[in-house]
Design a protein around this motif. Sequence first.
Motif, PDB file in Angstrom:
ATOM      1  N   ASN A  41       0.815  -1.217   0.000  1.00 12.62           N
ATOM      2  CA  ASN A  41       0.000   0.000   0.000  1.00 12.62           C
ATOM      3  C   ASN A  41       0.847   1.264   0.000  1.00 12.62           C
ATOM      4  OD1 ASN A  41      -2.495  -1.464   0.334  1.00 12.62           O
ATOM      5  ND2 ASN A  41      -1.927  -1.784   2.468  1.00 12.62           N
ATOM      6  N   TYR A  42       2.138   1.099   0.102  1.00 12.29           N
ATOM      7  CA  TYR A  42       3.052   2.225   0.350  1.00 12.29           C
ATOM      8  C   TYR A  42       3.976   2.374  -0.855  1.00 12.29           C
ATOM      9  CZ  TYR A  42       6.777   4.766   2.971  1.00 12.29           C
ATOM     10  OH  TYR A  42       7.715   5.659   3.421  1.00 12.29           O
ATOM     11  N   THR A  43       3.845   3.471  -1.570  1.00 13.71           N
ATOM     12  CA  THR A  43       4.552   3.671  -2.843  1.00 13.71           C
ATOM     13  C   THR A  43       5.809   4.512  -2.634  1.00 13.71           C
ATOM     14  OG1 THR A  43       2.414   3.668  -3.977  1.00 13.71           O
ATOM     15  CG2 THR A  43       4.301   4.515  -5.211  1.00 13.71           C
ATOM     16  N   PRO A  44       6.999   3.940  -2.731  1.00 12.82           N
ATOM     17  CA  PRO A  44       8.214   4.723  -2.461  1.00 12.82           C
ATOM     18  C   PRO A  44       8.437   5.857  -3.453  1.00 12.82           C
ATOM     19  CG  PRO A  44       8.759   2.537  -3.315  1.00 12.82           C
ATOM     20  CD  PRO A  44       7.300   2.527  -3.014  1.00 12.82           C
ATOM     21  N   GLU A  45       7.916   5.701  -4.679  1.00 14.31           N
ATOM     22  CA  GLU A  45       8.077   6.779  -5.668  1.00 14.31           C
ATOM     23  C   GLU A  45       7.416   8.075  -5.217  1.00 14.31           C
ATOM     24  OE1 GLU A  45       8.197   2.970  -8.205  1.00 14.31           O
ATOM     25  OE2 GLU A  45       7.264   3.659  -6.350  1.00 14.31           O
ATOM     26  N   VAL A  46       6.470   7.987  -4.287  1.00 16.13           N
ATOM     27  CA  VAL A  46       5.826   9.186  -3.757  1.00 16.13           C
ATOM     28  C   VAL A  46       6.840  10.066  -3.046  1.00 16.13           C
ATOM     29  CG1 VAL A  46       4.175  10.019  -2.035  1.00 16.13           C
ATOM     30  CG2 VAL A  46       3.570   8.091  -3.496  1.00 16.13           C
ATOM     31  N   PHE A  47       7.801   9.437  -2.390  1.00 25.05           N
ATOM     32  CA  PHE A  47       8.653  10.139  -1.439  1.00 25.05           C
ATOM     33  C   PHE A  47      10.072  10.386  -1.930  1.00 25.05           C
ATOM     34  CE2 PHE A  47       5.673   7.236   0.728  1.00 25.05           C
ATOM     35  CZ  PHE A  47       4.831   8.188   1.296  1.00 25.05           C
ATOM     36  N   VAL A  48      10.546   9.596  -2.895  1.00 30.17           N
ATOM     37  CA  VAL A  48      11.915   9.733  -3.385  1.00 30.17           C
ATOM     38  C   VAL A  48      11.863  10.106  -4.855  1.00 30.17           C
ATOM     39  CG1 VAL A  48      14.141   8.593  -3.697  1.00 30.17           C
ATOM     40  CG2 VAL A  48      12.711   8.013  -1.725  1.00 30.17           C
ATOM     41  N   ALA A  49      12.158  11.362  -5.126  1.00 29.47           N
ATOM     42  CA  ALA A  49      12.038  11.863  -6.501  1.00 29.47           C
ATOM     43  C   ALA A  49      13.260  11.527  -7.354  1.00 29.47           C
ATOM     44  CB  ALA A  49      11.826  13.378  -6.477  1.00 29.47           C
ATOM     45  N   THR A  51      15.386   9.566  -9.386  1.00 25.11           N
ATOM     46  CA  THR A  51      15.179   8.289 -10.081  1.00 25.11           C
ATOM     47  C   THR A  51      16.423   7.402 -10.071  1.00 25.11           C
ATOM     48  OG1 THR A  51      15.709   9.348 -12.200  1.00 25.11           O
ATOM     49  CG2 THR A  51      13.381   9.204 -11.583  1.00 25.11           C
ATOM     50  N   THR A  52      17.600   7.979  -9.789  1.00 26.46           N
ATOM     51  CA  THR A  52      18.792   7.127  -9.706  1.00 26.46           C
ATOM     52  C   THR A  52      18.739   6.231  -8.471  1.00 26.46           C
ATOM     53  OG1 THR A  52      20.122   8.729  -8.451  1.00 26.46           O
ATOM     54  CG2 THR A  52      20.150   8.907 -10.859  1.00 26.46           C
ATOM     55  N   GLN A  53      17.843   6.557  -7.525  1.00 28.99           N
ATOM     56  CA  GLN A  53      17.684   5.738  -6.328  1.00 28.99           C
ATOM     57  C   GLN A  53      16.664   4.617  -6.521  1.00 28.99           C
ATOM     58  OE1 GLN A  53      19.351   6.344  -3.200  1.00 28.99           O
ATOM     59  NE2 GLN A  53      20.570   7.635  -4.532  1.00 28.99           N
ATOM     60  N   THR A  54      15.902   4.683  -7.592  1.00 27.19           N
ATOM     61  CA  THR A  54      14.799   3.737  -7.791  1.00 27.19           C
ATOM     62  C   THR A  54      15.213   2.268  -7.716  1.00 27.19           C
ATOM     63  OG1 THR A  54      13.590   5.348  -9.119  1.00 27.19           O
ATOM     64  CG2 THR A  54      12.967   3.042  -9.376  1.00 27.19           C
ATOM     65  N   PRO A  55      16.345   1.854  -8.296  1.00 26.66           N
ATOM     66  CA  PRO A  55      16.692   0.423  -8.213  1.00 26.66           C
ATOM     67  C   PRO A  55      16.838  -0.097  -6.794  1.00 26.66           C
ATOM     68  CG  PRO A  55      18.035   1.531  -9.874  1.00 26.66           C
ATOM     69  CD  PRO A  55      17.313   2.605  -9.120  1.00 26.66           C
ATOM     70  N   PHE A  56      17.031   0.824  -5.824  1.00 23.60           N
ATOM     71  CA  PHE A  56      17.309   0.402  -4.455  1.00 23.60           C
ATOM     72  C   PHE A  56      16.082   0.439  -3.554  1.00 23.60           C
ATOM     73  CE2 PHE A  56      21.025   2.478  -6.340  1.00 23.60           C
ATOM     74  CZ  PHE A  56      21.840   1.363  -6.463  1.00 23.60           C
ATOM     75  N   PHE A  57      14.903   0.710  -4.127  1.00 24.62           N
ATOM     76  CA  PHE A  57      13.686   0.556  -3.336  1.00 24.62           C
ATOM     77  C   PHE A  57      13.583  -0.899  -2.895  1.00 24.62           C
ATOM     78  CE2 PHE A  57      11.467   4.152  -5.892  1.00 24.62           C
ATOM     79  CZ  PHE A  57      12.032   5.108  -5.066  1.00 24.62           C
ATOM     80  N   TYR A  58      12.898  -1.109  -1.785  1.00 24.72           N
ATOM     81  CA  TYR A  58      12.772  -2.465  -1.260  1.00 24.72           C
ATOM     82  C   TYR A  58      12.052  -3.354  -2.267  1.00 24.72           C
ATOM     83  CZ  TYR A  58      11.525  -6.398   1.661  1.00 24.72           C
ATOM     84  OH  TYR A  58      11.373  -7.662   2.157  1.00 24.72           O
ATOM     85  N   THR A  59      12.601  -4.544  -2.485  1.00 24.33           N
ATOM     86  CA  THR A  59      12.049  -5.464  -3.475  1.00 24.33           C
ATOM     87  C   THR A  59      12.501  -6.871  -3.157  1.00 24.33           C
ATOM     88  OG1 THR A  59      11.985  -6.018  -5.839  1.00 24.33           O
ATOM     89  CG2 THR A  59      14.022  -5.066  -5.001  1.00 24.33           C
ATOM     90  N   TRP A  60      11.730  -7.860  -3.610  1.00 23.88           N
ATOM     91  CA  TRP A  60      12.208  -9.237  -3.486  1.00 23.88           C
ATOM     92  C   TRP A  60      13.106  -9.595  -4.676  1.00 23.88           C
ATOM     93  CZ3 TRP A  60       6.682  -8.713  -3.935  1.00 23.88           C
ATOM     94  CH2 TRP A  60       6.205  -8.898  -5.226  1.00 23.88           C
ATOM     95  N   LEU A  61      13.167  -8.714  -5.663  1.00 26.70           N
ATOM     96  CA  LEU A  61      14.095  -8.898  -6.770  1.00 26.70           C
ATOM     97  C   LEU A  61      15.471  -8.404  -6.336  1.00 26.70           C
ATOM     98  CD1 LEU A  61      11.787  -7.459  -9.563  1.00 26.70           C
ATOM     99  CD2 LEU A  61      12.159  -9.859  -9.035  1.00 26.70           C
ATOM    100  N   LYS A 326      19.351  11.549   1.912  1.00 23.81           N
ATOM    101  CA  LYS A 326      19.707  10.127   1.847  1.00 23.81           C
ATOM    102  C   LYS A 326      18.975   9.306   2.903  1.00 23.81           C
ATOM    103  CE  LYS A 326      24.156  10.205  -0.535  1.00 23.81           C
ATOM    104  NZ  LYS A 326      24.255  11.594  -0.957  1.00 23.81           N
ATOM    105  N   LEU A 327      18.329   9.974   3.831  1.00 18.95           N
ATOM    106  CA  LEU A 327      17.473   9.270   4.782  1.00 18.95           C
ATOM    107  C   LEU A 327      16.225   8.706   4.106  1.00 18.95           C
ATOM    108  CD1 LEU A 327      17.559  11.800   7.758  1.00 18.95           C
ATOM    109  CD2 LEU A 327      18.307   9.416   7.899  1.00 18.95           C
ATOM    110  N   ASP A 328      15.749   9.399   3.092  1.00 13.58           N
ATOM    111  CA  ASP A 328      14.445   9.087   2.507  1.00 13.58           C
ATOM    112  C   ASP A 328      14.375   7.671   1.954  1.00 13.58           C
ATOM    113  OD1 ASP A 328      14.110  11.705   3.161  1.00 13.58           O
ATOM    114  OD2 ASP A 328      13.879  12.449   1.113  1.00 13.58           O
TER     115      ASP A 328
END
Length: 746
Positions: A41-49, A51-61, A326-328
Amino acid sequence: MMLKSTKSWQIVCASLLLLAASYGIVRACAGGEWDETYTSNYTPEVFVADTTQTPFFYTWLFYYQIGFDTQHNERFNTTNVADWNRYLKGSIDSSSLDYLLNRANDASIDRFAAFFDGKALPDSLTLKVKGLSRSNPQHKEFVRYLGYAKKCEQYAVFYYNDYYWEVKRILPSKETLGKLEKQLRTGFEKSADQFLKERYWFQLVRYYFFYDSERCIAEFENYRSKLTPSTMYYRTMAYAAGAYYATGKFGIANYYYSLIYDGSSLLKTVAHASFHPQDESDWKQTLDLCKSKEERITLWQLLGIRYADEVRSMKEIYKLSPRSPKLDLLLTRYVNKQETAIPYSTNSDSAKAAIAQAIRWCQQVANDGKTSNPFLWSVSAGYLSFLTGDYPKSAQYYQKAAKSAPNSPLAQSQLRLLSLLTSIKLLPTITPASEQALLADLQWLYALSEESVNPRFRYYTAQGWVKTELSKKYTEQGDIVKAECFTTSSAFYASNDNVERLKAFFQNPKANAFEKFCMEMSEKKLADLWEYQAIRAAYSDSLGKAIALMEHVGQTSTLLGNPFVGRKNDCHDCDHAALQKVKYTKMAFLKRLNEAEAAIVGKDAFNNAFVVANAFYNMSHYGNARAFYECSVLGSAHYAPYAIPDEFVDMLTSNQTAAKYYRMALKAATSNEQKAKCLFMLAKCERNEWYNGIFYSDKKNEYRYDPNQVDFIQWSSFKALKAYSSTKFYKEVLNECGYFRKAVRG
């Protein structure tokens, strides 16, 4: 958290060195359609603009959205073309540069080198490269450098099989490479052009990475201070970091990986995958190498991502700089981990204590309001409170978040979604007033689609959760009709009173807006209820009633086979494929069946009774007309009785009504052939009823196999059929039915 150094991790790190060296890695399992969008229910793209950080969002991949990073051979293709295009001032067009840099082989480059010695280019190459001029000295230097660079690909570029991760590889010997090292050294030392000099330096450092780690380090360190950080600089540093790692100097290797991670967007995943402190000792060495607070912050962020210890890293970064962006990323990772972990209430006491302590820290940071992204911290504190069951506190944080919410559709949607979940949990009971208060948000939630909202917005899980939660609350307060509208249950339809109550609800001319919304949410519609009741009436042999109920349904579906024919062996696929002079809809079937049943008392009693019996047999799960009972309530495509809902399995597998009419036909039979047919069909009914009682009465039998299990008995109709051995039908059955052959032999 103590860092660990294990043999298995050393093996992993040895392979990760290959990443810094631009090796390929396994390509299988990259990405996929089913991702966190459907489980969160919680979308990290909302909070971290960023895009170079996107690969490091929490994932099972391995990496978010991309799975494995597989771009090691192609990562810099576009950048290289753009860099050379600027250096050559556009004198060679981009498509020609792309060919030369990324697709031309050694032999082709040698032809271009010969072109500058006065030889003509073949037509095949002049068509691929436009603008190359002998009179332009930059062009000549470019082609000379490119010749050396292509030769470096013998050891620097390697393509892995899509399905195997190969760690070992055979490098070409120095002798095989000939004068390449000397040529690169000469190019580096003699080049007066900074752009070319950087590239020769890169090639030299990369060469030594593969053939001499100590010289790789020395070559990098001797020249690094003369360069301003750039893509080429960080590419070169990646090889030096790999060499440091290979020689056991983990502290400086990891420090360099952190600089690469922070400095090059193209190398972030490579640096992350290669970064691996072995223990607290070399981690301290790495921290001591930092020249600024920002470098320490980067190291802590990278450690938090790499070791999945986000809270420790957030605390350290917060001490250094509460406003660090970098906390985000770390906070979004922690929240996503908590929502996909085992439910808080089922954790051990020690685990609960650790989680509660971490959440209290996050809440305190949100309360202090010192971060650069107060919306993120307030929303996260609210959602973490929700996940631990503190719904009043969750609502308070969402109210706080509303005051700092960005004016963006995605942020507004995120807050609205999470607030709705908490609002539902806070309801002790659902009243007419609370229904109206929830209505607008519920209508918004279920109107969301991939076309109407940001495709990364995570709302699918909430749509399912809200239905389940509302259904549960309605059930607890005794409103089973509204409960059924939100979450359907087969058990509800076991009672005709329930069906009638739901029909009355659907037909209420004074329904309010929320009640109309409930009707929209219901999987079952009014026509489905009429159809279900009509089918039930048919199975109870109340055909007139069934026809009257089916009239309310409107157009009904068509059966795939002729339901009035009987077979020696059950094969609905065969019946579906057979030529049919008449196609029966459900309604037409009922009317024809009703006519045949009424005619049993007439002069053609046998044929009519036999046809009716066939119809009731085929209506069952064992016959060719399963499509008659398939509907929204009863379900469809039941591969076996085990798949039929418990409430309906007796009705749909019973052959008792069919047997009743086969016995009528037997009584009305006027020949032995007719009697033999009736007895065989009765035996099939007995067999199916035996199956129902022995096998299908316990769904656990689906996964049990006993080779000694009896699957055949001497059914009474088989015994009676033996008396008709002189009939043609008997002989046909004996030839086709293995069970009957056993009965005869027994």
